[in-house]
Design an enzyme around this catalytic site. Structure first.
Site, PDB file in Angstrom:
ATOM      1  N   GLU A  63     -32.708 -56.481  11.164  1.00 16.89           N
ATOM      2  CA  GLU A  63     -32.161 -56.450   9.805  1.00 16.89           C
ATOM      3  C   GLU A  63     -30.654 -56.480   9.783  1.00 16.89           C
ATOM      4  OE1 GLU A  63     -32.932 -53.431   6.818  1.00 16.89           O
ATOM      5  OE2 GLU A  63     -32.220 -55.110   5.620  1.00 16.89           O
ATOM      6  N   THR A 115     -26.479 -57.555   0.355  1.00 16.47           N
ATOM      7  CA  THR A 115     -26.209 -56.212   0.881  1.00 16.47           C
ATOM      8  C   THR A 115     -24.795 -56.165   1.453  1.00 16.47           C
ATOM      9  OG1 THR A 115     -28.533 -55.873   1.306  1.00 16.47           O
ATOM     10  CG2 THR A 115     -27.043 -54.467   2.527  1.00 16.47           C
TER      11      THR A 115
HETATM   12  N1  HSE Z   1     -29.085 -48.347   2.389  1.00 13.49           N
HETATM   13  C1  HSE Z   1     -28.783 -49.737   2.271  1.00 13.49           C
HETATM   14  C2  HSE Z   1     -27.626 -49.900   1.298  1.00 13.49           C
HETATM   15  C3  HSE Z   1     -30.003 -50.453   1.775  1.00 13.49           C
HETATM   16  O1  HSE Z   1     -27.669 -49.275   0.247  1.00 13.49           O
HETATM   17  O2  HSE Z   1     -26.693 -50.642   1.591  1.00 13.49           O
HETATM   18  C4  HSE Z   1     -29.814 -51.939   1.620  1.00 13.49           C
HETATM   19  O3  HSE Z   1     -30.982 -52.471   0.996  1.00 13.49           O
END
Ligand code: HSE
Length: 302
Positions: free
Chosen positions: A124, A173
Site C-alpha cells: 500500500e 492519500t
Molecule cells: N490513515 C490514513 C490517512 C488512511 O488518513 O492518511 C488513508 O486511507
C-alpha cells in the site's frame, strides 16, 4: 497437491474513524473487490472495473504486484474492482491485502496475521507514499481493527449501521497526507486520545452512541475537510438525521456516519442531498461493519 488458483473477496475499509488516525480501521460489508490469483511463470496484472485506467499494471508499481514480489512468488493477478478509486475506502489496500492472503495459502507459507498485514502495508505504501496499515488490517482481519507497534487487535461488533457517502471529488492519500500538521497541540492530542479510548469501549460493548460520539477528531479533520466541498453541511445533515457520529473516511473524500441499522436510509439521503446542495454528486454505501478477506473458490492442482 497444492492450490493452483484462488478467488478472494476483499472488502472496502474505512480508516481512522476520527479519533484513531493511522490506528483504527473497519471493514465494510460492501463494496468489495474480487481478486483472482493464479500460479504463473511470471507476475502479470489485469484489472477490470471501476477506475482501472488509472491503476498501474506494472507489478513493481501496483500495490498487489509489490506484495507478490516481496514474497518472491510469480502469479497472475486479476483484480475486479468495485471499490471506488481515491475515495478513502481502501481501494489500494484491498488488492494488496487479497494477494498477501492468497499467496500465503497457495504456497503454504504459514505467515501470521501480523506478517500478512505488514506485507500488505508495504504494498500500500506504493499508493500513498507512507506505510500505514489501518486499511490493510481490517481488509485482512475484518471487523474493527487497532494497529499498534506491529500488533493487530480485532473485534467484531454487531449491528452497527454504517453509511459511507462517496462524493465525486478526487482526493489522493498523498495530497491529504501532505496537509497534515507537522506538530499538534497537546490539548488536541489529549482530546483524540480520549476519543480513541472511548471508541474501543464502544466497539466492545456494541454501543452505537458511544462509537459515534468518539469519532470527533481535532487537528487533522479540520485541515482535510477543506478538500471536501460541502463538508460542514454534510456533517450536520448526517447528525440532524440521527447519526451518532460522522467523520472523514480515511483520507477522504468519502464521509462515513455511524448509526442504528434502521436509520441508515434517512441518513444516506440527507448526506446525498447536502452534497447535492453544494453541486456535488455522490453515491451512498448503506452497510455495516463486515468480514475481512474471504476465499470464494480454490482450484487444486493435479
Ligand atoms: N490513515 C490514513 C490517512 C488512511 O488518513 O492518511 C488513508 O486511507
Amino acid at each position: 497437491m497444492g492450490i493452483e488458483q484462488i478467488r478472494i473477496r476483499v472488502p472496502a475499509t474505512s480508516a481512522n474513524l476520527g479519533a484513531g488516525f493511522d490506528v483504527f480501521g473497519i471493514a465494510l460489508g460492501y463494496p468489495a473487490d474480487i481478486i483472482e490469483v493464479e500460479k504463473s511463470e511470471k507476475t502479470e496484472i489485469e484489472i477490470t472495473g471501476t477506475g482501472r485506467e488509472h491503476i498501474p499494471t506494472d507489478p513493481r508499481k501496483n500495490t498487489a504486484g509489490i506484495v507478490a514480489n516481496a514474497l518472491g512468488k510469480t502469479v497472475k493477478i486479476t483484480i475486479h474492482r468495485s471499490i471506488p478509486l481515491s475515495s478513502g475506502l481502501g481501494s489500494s489496500a484491498a488488492p494488496a491485502a487479497g494477494v498477501a492472503v492468497a499467496i500465503n495459502l497457495m504456497f503454504d507459507l504459514g505467515l501470521s496475521r501480523e506478517e500478512l498485514v505488514r506485507l500488505a502495508a508495504q504494498g500500500e505504501q506504493a499508493a500513498s507514499g507512507v506505510q500505514h496499515a489501518d486499511n490493510v488490517a481490517p481488509a485482512i482481519c475484518g471487523g474493527f481493527t487497532i494497529v499498534h507497534k506491529n500488533k493487530v487487535i480485532s473485534l467484531m461488533p454487531n449491528n452497527i449501521g454504517i453509511v459511507a457517502v462517496h462524493p465525486e471529488i478526487i482526493v489522493s492519500t498523498r495530497t491529504a497526507r501532505a496537509l497534515l500538521p507537522k506538530k499538534m497541540w497537546l490539548g488536541d492530542v489529549s482530546f483524540n486520545t480520549g476519543g480513541a479510548a472511548s471508541m474501543v469501549v464502544g466497539m466492545m460493548k456494541n454501543d452505537i452512541k458511544l462509537i459515534g460520539e468518539s469519532m470527533e477528531n481535532r487537528g487533522i479533520e479540520q485541515v482535510r475537510s477543506r478538500l471536501i466541498k460541502g463538508y460542514p453541511q454534510v456533517r450536520k445533515s448526517a447528525l440532524d438525521a440521527g447519526a451518532s457520529g460522522v467523520t472523514i473516511s480515511g483520507s477522504g473524500p468519502t464521509m462515513i456516519a455511524v448509526c442504528r441499522m434502521d436509520e441508515r436510509e434517512n441518513i444516506a439521503q440527507a448526506m446525498i442531498q447536502a452534497f447535492m446542495d453544494n453541486q456535488v454528486k455522490s453515491e451512498a454505501f448503506i452497510t455495516t461493519i463486515g468480514k475481512g478477506a474471504e476465499i470464494l473458490e480454490k482450484s487444486i492442482e493435479n
